[in-house]
Design a protein around this motif. Structure first.
Motif, short mmCIF file in Angstrom:
data_model
loop_
_atom_site.label_atom_id
_atom_site.label_comp_id
_atom_site.label_asym_id
_atom_site.label_seq_id
_atom_site.Cartn_x
_atom_site.Cartn_y
_atom_site.Cartn_z
N ALA A 128 -9.87 5.13 -4.36
CA ALA A 128 -10.91 4.11 -4.31
C ALA A 128 -12.21 4.74 -3.87
O ALA A 128 -12.21 5.80 -3.24
N GLU A 129 -13.34 4.07 -4.19
CA GLU A 129 -14.62 4.70 -3.82
C GLU A 129 -14.98 4.50 -2.37
O GLU A 129 -15.89 5.16 -1.87
N ASN A 130 -14.30 3.61 -1.67
CA ASN A 130 -14.52 3.54 -0.21
C ASN A 130 -13.27 3.02 0.50
O ASN A 130 -12.37 2.48 -0.13
N PRO A 131 -13.21 3.20 1.83
CA PRO A 131 -11.99 2.88 2.58
C PRO A 131 -11.59 1.41 2.49
O PRO A 131 -10.40 1.08 2.51
N GLU A 132 -12.55 0.53 2.36
CA GLU A 132 -12.24 -0.90 2.29
C GLU A 132 -11.46 -1.22 1.01
O GLU A 132 -10.45 -1.92 1.01
N ILE A 133 -11.96 -0.68 -0.11
CA ILE A 133 -11.27 -0.89 -1.40
C ILE A 133 -9.90 -0.22 -1.36
O ILE A 133 -8.89 -0.77 -1.84
N LEU A 134 -9.86 1.00 -0.79
CA LEU A 134 -8.59 1.73 -0.67
C LEU A 134 -7.55 0.89 0.04
O LEU A 134 -6.41 0.77 -0.41
N LYS A 135 -7.98 0.28 1.15
CA LYS A 135 -7.06 -0.53 1.94
C LYS A 135 -6.55 -1.73 1.13
O LYS A 135 -5.35 -2.05 1.14
N ALA A 136 -7.46 -2.38 0.42
CA ALA A 136 -7.07 -3.55 -0.37
C ALA A 136 -6.06 -3.16 -1.46
O ALA A 136 -5.04 -3.84 -1.66
N LEU A 137 -6.33 -2.04 -2.15
CA LEU A 137 -5.42 -1.63 -3.22
C LEU A 137 -4.08 -1.15 -2.66
O LEU A 137 -3.02 -1.39 -3.24
N HIS A 146 7.61 0.64 -1.73
CA HIS A 146 7.44 1.28 -0.43
C HIS A 146 6.85 2.69 -0.56
O HIS A 146 6.65 3.38 0.42
N ARG A 147 6.60 3.11 -1.80
CA ARG A 147 6.07 4.46 -2.01
C ARG A 147 4.62 4.40 -2.45
O ARG A 147 4.32 4.41 -3.65
N VAL A 148 3.70 4.33 -1.49
CA VAL A 148 2.28 4.25 -1.82
C VAL A 148 1.58 5.50 -1.26
O VAL A 148 1.75 5.84 -0.09
N TYR A 149 0.84 6.19 -2.12
CA TYR A 149 0.16 7.42 -1.72
C TYR A 149 -1.31 7.33 -2.08
O TYR A 149 -1.68 6.77 -3.11
N GLU A 150 -2.14 7.89 -1.22
CA GLU A 150 -3.56 8.04 -1.57
C GLU A 150 -3.73 9.37 -2.29
O GLU A 150 -3.17 10.38 -1.84
N LEU A 151 -4.45 9.38 -3.39
CA LEU A 151 -4.59 10.63 -4.15
C LEU A 151 -5.87 10.59 -4.97
O LEU A 151 -6.14 9.59 -5.65
N ASN A 152 -6.65 11.66 -4.93
CA ASN A 152 -7.89 11.66 -5.70
C ASN A 152 -7.64 11.99 -7.18
O ASN A 152 -6.52 12.34 -7.58
N SER A 153 -8.68 11.86 -7.99
CA SER A 153 -8.52 12.00 -9.45
C SER A 153 -8.00 13.37 -9.86
O SER A 153 -7.17 13.48 -10.75
N GLU A 154 -8.50 14.42 -9.19
CA GLU A 154 -8.08 15.78 -9.55
C GLU A 154 -6.58 15.95 -9.32
O GLU A 154 -5.85 16.47 -10.16
N LYS A 155 -6.12 15.52 -8.15
CA LYS A 155 -4.70 15.67 -7.83
C LYS A 155 -3.83 14.77 -8.70
O LYS A 155 -2.71 15.12 -9.06
N ARG A 156 -4.37 13.60 -9.03
CA ARG A 156 -3.61 12.69 -9.88
C ARG A 156 -3.33 13.32 -11.24
O ARG A 156 -2.26 13.16 -11.82
#
Lengths: 252, 252
Positions: A128-137, A146-156
């Protein structure tokens, strides 16, 4: 939180099912083909449209279309305070064009419409482009799995590449196996127990420890025999040679 | 009917377990290493020996050793009215040397000692030098599994080749997937749901119909992106290129 889905393909079908199973409200389905929008909408009692101008306000719009459609479609979403997320492994978050809150929610699975899938074991990769959106998603995804990961576009992109090896390429090797057993008059189903056990095994064993077969044990006699059997099948032979060589290099 | 097993590796372990589960009497275990014979024998309350001269008469001797040991070992079995069968996919029935009734009983599965396996779904391929021996070996196999097939040595080699593609090579691709996700700091387990679904799917779908991914949909942009990601991994890149090309040739 209300969700609308753009797209009506395999991913869209499964996202809708996953949301309904987890009592997430799906407000509207959009697809440029009315038939396909109707099929998905009617099966799940959800409003649908093929007219992007009739898109209603929702909290989150999920774009589950072909990669090429993301840019153009996202430009037409007129809700600056809504979150718009695409579901593509290969597309960067930058492909979302428009005035809204941008994110990505990428479910790592191979989806066929008619297959039953256990959604709570599918990894969802969030950007997400900011922490608030990240949290919502993340919160949205956590309702499904139960498997949720944060990952940027390059790593994705790398994860998507890994998926091509363990899913698309593996499936192609299943096809080769099918050809070979059917050539001998046997049904493909004779390979099923082996295919499943090979996949199940690596839940417990590192694949590099689980490696068996003529290549890893340096059984040149069997390898030569196999190459001879493949003499009139140049494509299969080239694959056999390259994978055997790769395994041997890896293990020596 | 009494059975003795020659060998104490993965196949021998599972054959013994499969027989005990199906109340088939295992009389004796032979292995040239006493420790290994003891491990298998003691765990299952079966007599064992490392002295081939102490082999007692049984109705069927099953040779579950490395392929290279079949010839020499079989020569030393002194029971002309017994059936001697090896378990190898690649070895011809002719590799059995000696004066006895010859056969093959090849279970198509990847065996690891510590894995639980459902024996009744494993295909057993049977060959024998005459119909009487064939019937006896078929009946033995039918006590273990409902999938029993008659197959000659030449065809068995093709099935074994198919197994190399769908098991050994597939497992190697799992290893590549592991490398790629771990490179991004993610655990291999993120690929498990995908790996399992890919394997499960082909119970219902022909793999050629189930094929997805950038190669089959002609997504050259994603392919180019993937090849770039693989630039510093020449072995993985070569595999990606060859399999992508093969899929594209197959589908055009």
């Amino acid at each position: 939180m209300t969700i609308s889905i753009l797209g009506s393909g395999n991913v869209a079908h499964h996202l809708v099912r996953a949301m309904i199973q987890n009592t997430i409200q799906v407000k509207q389905i959009y697809n440029r083909s009315l038939d396909k929008a109707a099929e998905l909408g009617e099966a799940n009692h959800i409003e649908y449209t093929d007219d992007i101008k009739k898109l209603q306000r929702a909290d989150v719009f999920i774009i589950a279309t072909a990669d090429d459609a993301i840019e153009e479609l996202s430009q037409q979403i007129p809700f600056p305070d809504a979150i718009v997320a695409h579901t593509s492994g290969t597309s960067s978050i930058e492909r979302l064009k428009g005035n809204f809150k941008k994110g990505v929610i990428y479910p790592l699975q191979t989806f066929s419409k008619d297959r039953y899938v256990k959604y709570d074991e599918i990894p969802f990769f969030i950007e997400a482009e900011n922490p608030e959106i990240l949290k919502a998603l993340k919160n949205l995804a956590k309702k499904i799995t139960h498997r949720v990961y944060e990952l940027n576009s390059e790593k994705r992109k790398e994860i998507h590449l890994a998926a091509v090896f363990v899913c698309n390429f593996v499936n192609y090797l299943y096809g080769i196996g099918k050809d070979l057993v059917e050539k001998e008059g046997l049904p493909f189903s004779v390979l099923q127990a082996l295919i499943l056990e090979t996949a199940e095994k690596i839940k417990e064993l590192n694949p590099y420890e689980a490696q068996t077969g003529p290549a890893v044990r340096g059984d040149e006699k069997t390898i030569a025999q196999h190459l001879e059997l493949l003499n009139d099948m140049p494509r299969k032979k080239a694959i056999y040679e390259l994978l055997t060589k790769s395994i041997q290099e890896k293990y020596t």
